[in-house]
Each structure stands twice: as C-alpha cells, then as structure tokens.
Design an enzyme around this catalytic site. Structure first.
Site, PDB file in Angstrom:
ATOM      1  N   CYS A   2     -41.685 -64.362 -12.486  1.00  0.00           N
ATOM      2  CA  CYS A   2     -42.233 -65.599 -13.028  1.00  0.00           C
ATOM      3  C   CYS A   2     -43.044 -65.269 -14.271  1.00  0.00           C
ATOM      4  O   CYS A   2     -43.494 -64.148 -14.451  1.00  0.00           O
ATOM      5  CB  CYS A   2     -43.131 -66.276 -12.003  1.00  0.00           C
ATOM      6  SG  CYS A   2     -42.284 -66.624 -10.464  1.00  0.00           S
ATOM      7  N   ARG A  27     -38.569 -64.802 -18.261  1.00  0.00           N
ATOM      8  CA  ARG A  27     -38.965 -64.174 -17.000  1.00  0.00           C
ATOM      9  C   ARG A  27     -38.514 -64.978 -15.782  1.00  0.00           C
ATOM     10  O   ARG A  27     -38.580 -64.496 -14.654  1.00  0.00           O
ATOM     11  CB  ARG A  27     -40.482 -64.018 -16.954  1.00  0.00           C
ATOM     12  CG  ARG A  27     -41.038 -63.145 -18.050  1.00  0.00           C
ATOM     13  CD  ARG A  27     -42.524 -63.024 -17.911  1.00  0.00           C
ATOM     14  NE  ARG A  27     -42.880 -62.257 -16.745  1.00  0.00           N
ATOM     15  CZ  ARG A  27     -43.098 -60.953 -16.722  1.00  0.00           C
ATOM     16  NH1 ARG A  27     -42.998 -60.273 -17.845  1.00  0.00           N
ATOM     17  NH2 ARG A  27     -43.420 -60.331 -15.620  1.00  0.00           N
ATOM     18  N   TRP A  76     -39.240 -68.096 -11.193  1.00  0.00           N
ATOM     19  CA  TRP A  76     -37.995 -67.539 -10.642  1.00  0.00           C
ATOM     20  C   TRP A  76     -38.178 -67.623  -9.132  1.00  0.00           C
ATOM     21  O   TRP A  76     -39.013 -66.931  -8.552  1.00  0.00           O
ATOM     22  CB  TRP A  76     -37.810 -66.089 -11.099  1.00  0.00           C
ATOM     23  CG  TRP A  76     -36.484 -65.508 -10.711  1.00  0.00           C
ATOM     24  CD1 TRP A  76     -35.306 -65.639 -11.380  1.00  0.00           C
ATOM     25  CD2 TRP A  76     -36.210 -64.691  -9.566  1.00  0.00           C
ATOM     26  NE1 TRP A  76     -34.307 -64.951 -10.707  1.00  0.00           N
ATOM     27  CE2 TRP A  76     -34.831 -64.358  -9.599  1.00  0.00           C
ATOM     28  CE3 TRP A  76     -36.976 -64.198  -8.510  1.00  0.00           C
ATOM     29  CZ2 TRP A  76     -34.207 -63.572  -8.626  1.00  0.00           C
ATOM     30  CZ3 TRP A  76     -36.355 -63.409  -7.538  1.00  0.00           C
ATOM     31  CH2 TRP A  76     -34.994 -63.102  -7.606  1.00  0.00           C
ATOM     32  N   ASN A 102     -47.109 -65.125  -9.413  1.00  0.00           N
ATOM     33  CA  ASN A 102     -45.895 -64.327  -9.584  1.00  0.00           C
ATOM     34  C   ASN A 102     -45.920 -63.250  -8.506  1.00  0.00           C
ATOM     35  O   ASN A 102     -46.940 -62.594  -8.341  1.00  0.00           O
ATOM     36  CB  ASN A 102     -45.896 -63.676 -10.979  1.00  0.00           C
ATOM     37  CG  ASN A 102     -44.753 -62.698 -11.165  1.00  0.00           C
ATOM     38  OD1 ASN A 102     -43.699 -62.841 -10.547  1.00  0.00           O
ATOM     39  ND2 ASN A 102     -44.956 -61.711 -12.005  1.00  0.00           N
ATOM     40  N   GLY A 103     -44.823 -63.081  -7.789  1.00  0.00           N
ATOM     41  CA  GLY A 103     -44.772 -62.051  -6.742  1.00  0.00           C
ATOM     42  C   GLY A 103     -44.432 -62.666  -5.397  1.00  0.00           C
ATOM     43  O   GLY A 103     -43.925 -63.791  -5.328  1.00  0.00           O
ATOM     44  N   GLU A 483     -21.765 -50.095 -17.764  1.00  0.00           N
ATOM     45  CA  GLU A 483     -22.649 -50.967 -18.547  1.00  0.00           C
ATOM     46  C   GLU A 483     -21.863 -52.152 -19.132  1.00  0.00           C
ATOM     47  O   GLU A 483     -22.335 -53.292 -19.119  1.00  0.00           O
ATOM     48  CB  GLU A 483     -23.332 -50.138 -19.640  1.00  0.00           C
ATOM     49  CG  GLU A 483     -24.231 -50.903 -20.605  1.00  0.00           C
ATOM     50  CD  GLU A 483     -25.390 -51.635 -19.947  1.00  0.00           C
ATOM     51  OE1 GLU A 483     -25.642 -51.463 -18.748  1.00  0.00           O
ATOM     52  OE2 GLU A 483     -26.044 -52.428 -20.649  1.00  0.00           O
ATOM     53  N   LYS A 487     -22.718 -56.086 -18.195  1.00  0.00           N
ATOM     54  CA  LYS A 487     -22.999 -57.097 -19.211  1.00  0.00           C
ATOM     55  C   LYS A 487     -22.103 -58.323 -18.993  1.00  0.00           C
ATOM     56  O   LYS A 487     -22.544 -59.457 -19.098  1.00  0.00           O
ATOM     57  CB  LYS A 487     -22.753 -56.544 -20.621  1.00  0.00           C
ATOM     58  CG  LYS A 487     -23.824 -55.610 -21.131  1.00  0.00           C
ATOM     59  CD  LYS A 487     -25.079 -56.364 -21.489  1.00  0.00           C
ATOM     60  CE  LYS A 487     -26.332 -55.531 -21.390  1.00  0.00           C
ATOM     61  NZ  LYS A 487     -26.756 -55.055 -20.087  1.00  0.00           N
ATOM     62  N   GLU A 490     -23.206 -60.319 -15.786  1.00  0.00           N
ATOM     63  CA  GLU A 490     -24.453 -61.094 -15.864  1.00  0.00           C
ATOM     64  C   GLU A 490     -24.384 -62.225 -16.880  1.00  0.00           C
ATOM     65  O   GLU A 490     -25.051 -63.230 -16.715  1.00  0.00           O
ATOM     66  CB  GLU A 490     -25.674 -60.198 -16.090  1.00  0.00           C
ATOM     67  CG  GLU A 490     -25.813 -59.571 -17.443  1.00  0.00           C
ATOM     68  CD  GLU A 490     -27.136 -58.783 -17.579  1.00  0.00           C
ATOM     69  OE1 GLU A 490     -27.140 -57.819 -18.341  1.00  0.00           O
ATOM     70  OE2 GLU A 490     -28.154 -59.131 -16.946  1.00  0.00           O
ATOM     71  N   HIS A 506      -7.193 -43.240  -6.837  1.00  0.00           N
ATOM     72  CA  HIS A 506      -7.702 -43.176  -5.460  1.00  0.00           C
ATOM     73  C   HIS A 506      -7.939 -44.576  -4.881  1.00  0.00           C
ATOM     74  O   HIS A 506      -8.620 -44.712  -3.878  1.00  0.00           O
ATOM     75  CB  HIS A 506      -8.983 -42.339  -5.419  1.00  0.00           C
ATOM     76  CG  HIS A 506      -8.760 -40.922  -5.871  1.00  0.00           C
ATOM     77  ND1 HIS A 506      -8.016 -40.017  -5.142  1.00  0.00           N
ATOM     78  CD2 HIS A 506      -9.131 -40.269  -7.002  1.00  0.00           C
ATOM     79  CE1 HIS A 506      -7.967 -38.860  -5.795  1.00  0.00           C
ATOM     80  NE2 HIS A 506      -8.633 -38.993  -6.925  1.00  0.00           N
ATOM     81  N   LYS A 609     -35.778 -61.562 -16.433  1.00  0.00           N
ATOM     82  CA  LYS A 609     -35.846 -60.349 -17.252  1.00  0.00           C
ATOM     83  C   LYS A 609     -36.487 -59.196 -16.505  1.00  0.00           C
ATOM     84  O   LYS A 609     -36.005 -58.074 -16.545  1.00  0.00           O
ATOM     85  CB  LYS A 609     -36.636 -60.659 -18.526  1.00  0.00           C
ATOM     86  CG  LYS A 609     -36.776 -59.496 -19.482  1.00  0.00           C
ATOM     87  CD  LYS A 609     -35.453 -59.186 -20.129  1.00  0.00           C
ATOM     88  CE  LYS A 609     -35.531 -58.011 -21.092  1.00  0.00           C
ATOM     89  NZ  LYS A 609     -34.190 -57.481 -21.356  1.00  0.00           N
TER      90      LYS A 609
HETATM   91  O1  M6R Z   1     -37.115 -53.403 -16.972  1.00  0.00           O
HETATM   92  P1  M6R Z   1     -36.131 -52.479 -16.324  1.00  0.00           P
HETATM   93  O2  M6R Z   1     -35.442 -51.598 -17.299  1.00  0.00           O
HETATM   94  O3  M6R Z   1     -36.744 -51.675 -15.217  1.00  0.00           O
HETATM   95  O4  M6R Z   1     -35.042 -53.422 -15.680  1.00  0.00           O
HETATM   96  C1  M6R Z   1     -33.997 -52.912 -14.904  1.00  0.00           C
HETATM   97  C2  M6R Z   1     -32.896 -53.935 -14.714  1.00  0.00           C
HETATM   98  O5  M6R Z   1     -33.391 -55.066 -14.048  1.00  0.00           O
HETATM   99  C3  M6R Z   1     -32.282 -54.368 -16.057  1.00  0.00           C
HETATM  100  O6  M6R Z   1     -31.830 -53.279 -16.784  1.00  0.00           O
HETATM  101  C4  M6R Z   1     -31.114 -55.348 -15.815  1.00  0.00           C
HETATM  102  O7  M6R Z   1     -30.079 -54.683 -15.165  1.00  0.00           O
HETATM  103  C5  M6R Z   1     -30.653 -55.945 -17.157  1.00  0.00           C
HETATM  104  N1  M6R Z   1     -30.849 -57.363 -17.137  1.00  0.00           N
HETATM  105  C6  M6R Z   1     -29.217 -55.728 -17.440  1.00  0.00           C
HETATM  106  O8  M6R Z   1     -28.862 -56.247 -18.686  1.00  0.00           O
END
Ligand code: M6R
Length: 614
Positions: A2, A27, A76, A102-103, A483, A487, A490, A506, A609
């Site tokens: 949040c 966030r 969130w 937040n939390g 990666e 991308k 998400e 495999h 984020k």
């Molecule tokens: O802030 P962080 O690097 O610890 O975050 C880790 C992941 O949550 C972050 O890399 C997430 O996978 C990204 N949104 C991917 O694009």
C-alpha cells in the site's frame, strides 16, 4: 504494497495527499482514501474502491473542506475485498480517529474479538480497523502515546498513520517491518511509504528505524521507540527530484524507464573504477582477507531481481571462482540452508522493502553470515539491516514491471564478481580490465539496441491475439528467457514460460504446436561455440515441429538466419554481458504487447511494485 502519505503544514492537506498518492499509486491501486482534520476539528473521510481517479472524481464533485493536516492511502488488498467499505482510512466508533495501514496485522482476529466483546462496532473486513478502535481505547493518553500502546499489542508487519480530532495539528506514524520515511520541510512535515510521496515539496528525508513511532507537527518531528524512549534517526538528502518521478513525455513510466537504461547503467558504474583501472568497492565493507575467506556465495532475491541473481551466478563462478547458489527468498527463509561466517549472502532488491527478502536477510544474519545488499532505494529497510550495501543508482522506478533496476542490478553483480576476482587473484589484471572496459561501453550498446526496437514493437502488435509465448535460452540466456516470460505474464496476462533450451527434449517440447511463437536468445558464437551451436540445433528442432521462431542473435551470426522467422539483431558483446542487451527487446516486446491488448502497462492487475507482505 500500500502507499501511505501524511502531512502537517500550511498547505491544503488534501492537495498534498492526492499529489502524494498519485506518485505512490504504483504501490497498490485497489482503492484509495484520505482523512483530513479541519480547523473546526471536524474529521472528513473520503474513500473509493478502484484507482485514484475514482477518489479524484468524488473530490471534484464534493470538494474537501480546508484542512492543514491529513493522511492518504492507496491500497493493495490483503484482508477484505477491494470495496469502498474496506478502503482505508478506517475510523473508531465515534469517528474521531482515522487510521491507514500498510502490512498485515497477524493477530487481528483475536484483537477484533476482544474489541467486539467490549462493545466496539467494526464496519469492515480489514485487519486495519482494529487499530482505530484500539487507539480509541487509549485516546486519553494523547495520540502518540496511544499509538505506542497499540503497537505493543500488534503482531505482524505494519506502517500506520493516524489523525485525531483531539489533536488537529498532529499526524502520528509507526512502523514495524514495513516502510515509512519522513520528509522535512520548512514549517511543514511529511510522511510517506517512500520519498516519492513528498518529493514535490522537499528532498530532505529522515530514515526511521524498526519499531518506532513518529509524531509529526509543523514545528518538528519527535521519534521514539514503542516504549517512549527517544530514538535515533538518520537524515539524508534525496539525489533525484520530482521530474525523475514523472513520465517526461513518454506514454508510460515503463517506456521512460526502458529509455533511461543507458544512463542508469552508466550511473551504476560511476565512481567504482579507479584511474588505474582497479575496482573500488569500499561499500562492500569486507577486508581483502575476509573476501579471500568467502567459501560460498548465496544470492537471494525475488522475481526479476532473482533473475539478475541467476545471471550473477555465472559471472561469480567464472570470474571469481567462488561456488555460488541462487535462491528465491521465499524458499531460502523456510528451509535450513547451511550458513557459516564465510558464507556471503548477496540479496538483490530494487525496493529494499520486499518482505520475503527482508526475512531472508534476518535469517542469514542470525546464522552469522554476512549480507551484502544490492539495492536501488536509499534509506530502505534491507540495506539498513544488511552488513553492507551496493546501491544501483537506477533512479526511481515507478512502473510495476522492473526494467532499469534489472540492468543496473546486473552491473552491480558484475562489479562484485570482478572485485572478488581482483582481490582473490582468480583472473589476471588485464582480463579484469578488459571486462571493465567492456562494461564502460555497455551504455552505448544499450542505446544502440534502443535505436533498433521498432520492428520488435510491430512484432508484438502482430502477436496480440496469441495465447502463449515460450522463451528459450542457454547459459546466461536462460535467465534472460525467464525474465522475458515474466515480463509478458505480468504485463500482457499471457501464458509465458522460460526454459533452458537443453531441457526442451525432457518434456517442454511437447508444448510446441503449429504457429506457437517461441523466442530464442542465442549466445555469441565468439563465446563458447558449443553452446551457440547447440541452441541453433534447438531452434531447428522446434521449427520442425511448427514453432514460429523469433530469434535474438548478435550482428554477424549467420548460422541462425535460415531458421529464424523473425530475427532481432543485437550488438556483439562478451557472452556474460549479453543479458544487458538481450533483455531490452524483451522489455519492449512485453510493454508493446500489453499496450496492444489495452492493458494498463504501469499498473498491471493484481500486482504492486513493492511486496511488503510474505
Ligand atoms: O523490489 P524487489 O527487487 O525486491 O522486488 C522483487 C520482485 O517483486 C520484482 O522484481 C517483481 O518481480 C517485478 N515486478 C517484476 O517486473
């Protein structure tokens, strides 16, 4: 998860809160809300499910009364669906106190039962609301003392902000395992989940420690622990300004951040190479002897940062000759890793707040291992709790999908690997200098890639109706494939998987069907030729089974030409550095595909984020 903002000063608090929430919306964006205390000591609460735009519409139709103290929240959702009722702020029975959070408050069920037994009426399904009612119980002690008493009852992770009609010029905050920073102004003060919340007003920040309560007034800030003892804080200057957190003419933050990568890579290298070509990483805070004694490295991270870690492993083992494992933070924490004083833990995190990673840091330090954080956000929790930190200097990353943070994490990891090689003597000085020289050329190479991505955009648009895309790589191309797939998942909400190309036979090869798009990252033929040739064979195998092959290969690699339905060229660079350039077209590809599908590129569904819950 949040976003939280608090303000006391001479401005209209509603404007500060909404401006801050706009910058913190990355966030979490399930709902947003504000609480203001007017000069007449009246509490105004406005909140709406959905994105901040919904709250803005309410305030446009029904402007908030004048108020110079207030709090704002963007959510969130964890406990309770993202509805108006569950949106923050939450209030006590008398509607004299408002709280945002937040939390996760882990013992909320027990506290809720206790409060209901006492006759309190709770209106939402959230864990947060118990705090408003507990504050009500202790209200006679003043808001800051009430907050301290409440915090002593709470279990879990929390950042809390509260206002009360009894103290109209005060905002009280508290933090445990969840981020909160103070912004220091002239005759005004701010609170935020991160500095973006108040960057439009001040760049002077105060880092709060664990288990602290802060009382914010126009005249100053007072920080104590949960028992009221004065607490130490650290002041720092934020080295970027509000314009860095704006789109700067780009359609999305993500596009801006992709475009910023050459600069970000250069900034991460800056000041770390001496005039004599030697690396200077004093930030690692380990003596040469301690670095020589390291007998195992474990890289721990989540998501994209984990992928950076997977690539780091290749570099660390190749250059520094130290055995290296890479582990997801959420898994590392809950098994029994063998850790000693000579195990170096490298945690990689953009935000410095990821709860899984933070828990891994604590776990490792409890076992007496040393922890080096590779982090982007100054003043965040993980660097503060680690033994040492190497900042990545990517600048603020606002888009939920990580791009420039990833490239700069790679650069930081390369530097660590080369520094270890330098100290341990595992590579000759001129070999190290050659790679450092190559690193210095990478900003220009990334720029070159950015100049050639138009066909990648067109390709992405042409694939918008596809349901699935696979990604294949070998060696460092394998984490790049992971990666690329992350991308796409998400941002485009498509089924996407990354595989080690050697694993295809495999099992995964059964997925290949007529017309299935498969992106293949081909390593340099000038590196380990055998890896290159094997992946060219893999391309032929999938093509023979009907795959539509999209091949990323370096300039001049002619061996791939007959088997590539689409060929994306990248400049030739040493194999270990190839992820710095091969990832860029994949970022652009996912961004464009998501935009073509009409998705919100910067704020993909269900995500936030920084993930501050486990
Ligand atoms: O802030 P962080 O690097 O610890 O975050 C880790 C992941 O949550 C972050 O890399 C997430 O996978 C990204 N949104 C991917 O694009």
């Amino acid at each position: 998860m949040c976003g939280i903002v608090g303000y006391v000063g001479r401005r209209q608090a509603v404007e500060v809160a909404i401006e801050g929430l706009g910058r913190l919306e990355y966030r979490g964006y399930d709902s947003s809300g504000i609480a203001l205390i007017g000069a007449d000591r009246a509490l105004t609460v406005e909140k709406r499910a959905g994105k901040l735009v919904n709250l803005r519409s309410v305030l446009a139709a029904r402007p908030a009364p004048p108020a110079t103290a207030g709090i704002g929240h963007t959510r969130w959702a964890t406990h309770g669906a993202p509805t108006d009722r569950n949106a923050h702020p939450h209030t006590d029975c008398e509607e004299r106190i408002a709280v945002i959070h937040n939390g996760i408050i882990e013992n909320f069920a027990e506290l809720r039962a206790e409060l209901e037994n006492d006759g309190h009426k709770l209106a939402s399904e959230t864990d947060t609301e118990v705090v408003a009612h507990l504050l009500e119980r202790f209200a006679g002690d003043g808001l800051a003392e009430a907050m301290r008493r409440v915090c002593r009852r709470l279990e879990g992770a929390f950042t809390l902000l509260a206002v009360s009609v009894d103290e109209p010029d005060v905002v009280v905050g508290a933090r445990r395992n969840s981020p909160l920073v103070v912004g220091r102004g002239e005759g005004e003060n701010f609170l935020g989940s991160d500095v973006a919340a108040f960057i439009a007003y001040t760049r002077e920040a105060v880092e709060l420690g664990q288990d602290q309560v802060v009382e914010l007034r126009t005249s100053g800030i007072t920080v104590t622990d949960f028992h009221g003892a004065p607490a130490e804080t650290r002041d720092y200057h934020v080295d970027w300004d509000a314009s860095a957190a704006e789109k700067g003419g780009h359609d999305y933050f993500m596009l801006k951040e992709i475009a910023e990568q050459p600069r970000a890579v250069a900034d991460t290298l800056l000041g770390r190479v001496g005039a004599d070509g030697q690396l200077m990483l004093d930030e690692m805070r380990l003596s040469d002897q301690e670095l020589r004694d390291v007998n195992k490295i474990i890289v721990v991270a989540c998501g994209t940062s984990y992928h950076a870690g997977l690539i780091a492993k290749y570099a660390i083992e190749h250059w520094a000759g130290v055995p290296c494992e890479v582990e997801l933070a959420s898994e590392f924490r809950y098994r029994d890793p063998i850790l000693t004083r000579d195990t170096l833990i490298i945690v990689i995190t953009q935000s410095g707040e990821t709860m899984d990673t933070l828990m891994a840091v604590r776990h490792a330090r409890e076992q007496r291992s040393r922890v080096l954080a590779v982090c982007n956000v100054n003043g965040s929790t993980i660097p503060r709790e680690s033994d040492a930190v190497l900042y990545t200097h990517a600048g603020p990353e606002i888009a939920v999908a990580s791009t420039k943070a990833f490239l700069t994490q790679l650069v930081a990891c390369y530097l660590v690997a080369l520094y270890l090689a330098q100290v341990r003597g595992t590579k000759f000085g001129d070999e190290i200098s050659q790679i450092i020289d190559w690193l210095g050329r990478m900003p220009a190479k990334v720029e070159e890639v950015l100049g050639t991505v138009e066909p990648v955009r067109a390709l992405a648009r042409s694939l918008a109706a596809e349901r699935c895309v696979l990604f294949l790589g070998r060696h460092v191309g394998f984490p790049v494939a992971l990666e690329g797939a992350l991308k796409l998942k998400e941002l485009a909400y498509m089924h996407a998987e990354g595989f080690a190309a050697g694993e295809l036979k495999h099992g995964p090869i059964a997925l290949i069907d007529e017309g299935l798009p498969v992106v293949v990252i081909v390593p340099s033929p000038a590196g380990q030729r055998v890896i290159h040739d094997k992946i060219v064979s893999n391309i032929q195998e999938i093509r023979a089974r009907g795959a539509k092959t999209i091949v990323i290969a370096e300039e001049g690699d002619d061996a791939v030409v007959p088997y590539a339905d689409t060929l994306i060229r990248v400049p030739a660079v040493p194999t270990l550095l190839q992820p710095l350039i091969a990832t860029v077209p994949l970022q652009v590809f996912a961004c464009e595909l998501a935009a073509a599908k009409g998705h919100d590129v910067d704020q993909p569904r269900n995500l936030a984020k920084s993930v501050t819950v486990e």
